[in-house]
Design a protein around this motif. Structure first.
Motif, mmCIF file in Angstrom:
data_model
loop_
_atom_site.group_PDB
_atom_site.id
_atom_site.type_symbol
_atom_site.label_atom_id
_atom_site.label_comp_id
_atom_site.label_asym_id
_atom_site.label_seq_id
_atom_site.Cartn_x
_atom_site.Cartn_y
_atom_site.Cartn_z
ATOM 1 N N CYS A 1 8.146 -15.010 2.764
ATOM 2 C CA CYS A 1 6.791 -14.738 2.270
ATOM 3 C C CYS A 1 6.217 -15.943 1.528
ATOM 4 O O CYS A 1 5.034 -16.274 1.690
ATOM 5 C CB CYS A 1 6.803 -13.520 1.354
ATOM 6 S SG CYS A 1 7.230 -11.985 2.189
ATOM 7 N N MET A 2 7.038 -16.610 0.739
ATOM 8 C CA MET A 2 6.560 -17.767 -0.017
ATOM 9 C C MET A 2 6.227 -18.942 0.908
ATOM 10 O O MET A 2 5.383 -19.775 0.569
ATOM 11 C CB MET A 2 7.615 -18.205 -1.039
ATOM 12 C CG MET A 2 7.916 -17.179 -2.109
ATOM 13 S SD MET A 2 6.574 -16.870 -3.239
ATOM 14 C CE MET A 2 6.627 -18.333 -4.232
ATOM 15 N N ASP A 3 6.888 -19.007 2.054
ATOM 16 C CA ASP A 3 6.659 -20.102 2.995
ATOM 17 C C ASP A 3 5.346 -19.950 3.755
ATOM 18 O O ASP A 3 4.771 -20.917 4.212
ATOM 19 C CB ASP A 3 7.832 -20.184 3.981
ATOM 20 C CG ASP A 3 7.722 -21.390 4.895
ATOM 21 O OD1 ASP A 3 7.326 -22.466 4.413
ATOM 22 O OD2 ASP A 3 8.037 -21.258 6.089
ATOM 23 N N ARG A 4 4.861 -18.729 3.888
ATOM 24 C CA ARG A 4 3.631 -18.464 4.645
ATOM 25 C C ARG A 4 2.436 -18.732 3.742
ATOM 26 O O ARG A 4 2.260 -18.052 2.746
ATOM 27 C CB ARG A 4 3.633 -17.029 5.142
ATOM 28 C CG ARG A 4 4.820 -16.761 6.063
ATOM 29 C CD ARG A 4 4.700 -15.446 6.737
ATOM 30 N NE ARG A 4 3.434 -15.229 7.378
ATOM 31 C CZ ARG A 4 3.086 -15.707 8.573
ATOM 32 N NH1 ARG A 4 3.929 -16.418 9.252
ATOM 33 N NH2 ARG A 4 1.907 -15.446 9.088
ATOM 34 N N ARG A 5 1.647 -19.716 4.104
ATOM 35 C CA ARG A 5 0.490 -20.046 3.272
ATOM 36 C C ARG A 5 -0.589 -20.746 4.090
ATOM 37 O O ARG A 5 -0.308 -21.334 5.128
ATOM 38 C CB ARG A 5 0.907 -20.908 2.088
ATOM 39 C CG ARG A 5 1.594 -22.193 2.476
ATOM 40 C CD ARG A 5 2.115 -22.907 1.222
ATOM 41 N NE ARG A 5 2.966 -24.011 1.569
ATOM 42 C CZ ARG A 5 4.280 -23.949 1.664
ATOM 43 N NH1 ARG A 5 4.892 -22.810 1.443
ATOM 44 N NH2 ARG A 5 4.991 -25.006 1.981
ATOM 45 N N LEU A 6 -1.770 -20.663 3.573
ATOM 46 C CA LEU A 6 -2.920 -21.391 4.098
ATOM 47 C C LEU A 6 -3.436 -22.248 2.944
ATOM 48 O O LEU A 6 -4.105 -21.745 2.041
ATOM 49 C CB LEU A 6 -4.006 -20.434 4.577
ATOM 50 C CG LEU A 6 -3.622 -19.508 5.733
ATOM 51 C CD1 LEU A 6 -4.725 -18.501 6.004
ATOM 52 C CD2 LEU A 6 -3.324 -20.323 6.980
ATOM 53 N N PRO A 7 -3.095 -23.534 2.929
ATOM 54 C CA PRO A 7 -3.389 -24.369 1.753
ATOM 55 C C PRO A 7 -4.858 -24.401 1.339
ATOM 56 O O PRO A 7 -5.165 -24.286 0.152
ATOM 57 C CB PRO A 7 -2.909 -25.760 2.171
ATOM 58 C CG PRO A 7 -1.886 -25.501 3.230
ATOM 59 C CD PRO A 7 -2.339 -24.265 3.947
ATOM 60 N N GLU A 8 -5.770 -24.554 2.278
ATOM 61 C CA GLU A 8 -7.188 -24.655 1.905
ATOM 62 C C GLU A 8 -7.713 -23.374 1.259
ATOM 63 O O GLU A 8 -8.317 -23.437 0.188
ATOM 64 C CB GLU A 8 -8.034 -25.052 3.122
ATOM 65 C CG GLU A 8 -7.749 -26.455 3.639
ATOM 66 C CD GLU A 8 -7.942 -27.525 2.575
ATOM 67 O OE1 GLU A 8 -8.894 -27.430 1.781
ATOM 68 O OE2 GLU A 8 -7.123 -28.454 2.524
ATOM 69 N N PRO A 9 -7.532 -22.197 1.874
ATOM 70 C CA PRO A 9 -8.006 -20.978 1.201
ATOM 71 C C PRO A 9 -7.323 -20.736 -0.143
ATOM 72 O O PRO A 9 -7.937 -20.214 -1.061
ATOM 73 C CB PRO A 9 -7.667 -19.862 2.192
ATOM 74 C CG PRO A 9 -7.603 -20.527 3.517
ATOM 75 C CD PRO A 9 -7.093 -21.911 3.239
ATOM 76 N N GLU A 10 -6.061 -21.133 -0.273
ATOM 77 C CA GLU A 10 -5.365 -20.930 -1.550
ATOM 78 C C GLU A 10 -5.958 -21.798 -2.648
ATOM 79 O O GLU A 10 -6.018 -21.387 -3.798
ATOM 80 C CB GLU A 10 -3.869 -21.216 -1.393
ATOM 81 C CG GLU A 10 -3.145 -20.123 -0.651
ATOM 82 C CD GLU A 10 -1.648 -20.312 -0.619
ATOM 83 O OE1 GLU A 10 -1.110 -21.086 -1.443
ATOM 84 O OE2 GLU A 10 -1.003 -19.683 0.231
#
Length: 195
Positions: free
Chosen positions: A62-71
């Motif tokens: 779960c921690m690995d799944r990310r969208l850097p720009e929206p975050e």
């Protein structure tokens, strides 16, 4: 934020993983597997001792799944969402301690905390592997003999402490608090910073 947690981070994966851990612990019971020990001979380790690794893998997934720009542009920082999800995961793990044993539940929180700290300087795969390495190292090198000849654990082998050990609980809770404070700051190691 809830939609982000469910569709991008996929924190929903943790609930079936905790259910799987409970099922595995109940299914294997007190079954043991032989493990070599540095103090001599083969000792046994209960199979459910390794069950917390499943939760570590799920949390790191779960921690690995990310969208850097929206975050970066989110109104509510994603680290708050992650902290809440990790706290809820730990609370459910401790709640399931009545079924799986409080030592297994404590080890789950301990290993997730360790993985979050390692993730801060490495990646998610290394963080998950560190938990497994601690479990194996505790079994292989974390046992000692008392003067009477009975086996005990060394001071650093927290996963081997009994469920009633105040020392192990305090160390786990301190590590958990440190992990929540330190680990959810950004998305882990991402190489050199760009300005």
């Amino acid at each position: 934020m809830i939609a982000y947690a469910m569709t991008v981070r996929r924190w929903w994966v943790v609930a079936p993983t905790l259910a799987l851990i409970v099922f595995v612990c109940l299914a294997v019971g007190a079954s043991e597997v032989p493990v070599p020990s540095l103090v001599g001979g083969m000792t046994g380790a209960r199979l459910d001792y390794f069950a917390p690794i499943l939760a570590v893998i799920a949390v790191m997934y779960c921690m690995d799944r990310r969208l850097p720009e929206p975050e970066r542009t989110a109104v509510v920082p994603v680290r708050r969402l992650d902290r809440a999800a990790i706290a809820i995961t730990s609370a459910f793990a401790l709640g399931s301690g009545a079924l799986i044993g409080m030592d297994i539940a404590r080890n789950l929180v301990l290993l997730v905390s360790l993985a979050l700290l390692v993730r801060r300087v490495a990646n998610e795969a290394t963080a998950a592997a560190t938990g497994m390495a601690l479990l194996v190292a505790s079994l292989v090198a974390g046992r000692a003999y008392q003067p009477g000849g009975s086996t005990t654990h060394t001071w650093w082998a927290l996963p081997l402490y009994s469920a009633g050990s105040v020392t192990a609980w305090l160390a786990t809770l301190c590590l958990f608090a440190l992990a929540l404070f330190v680990s959810c700051g950004d998305s882990g190691f991402s190489g050199p910073r760009r300005s």
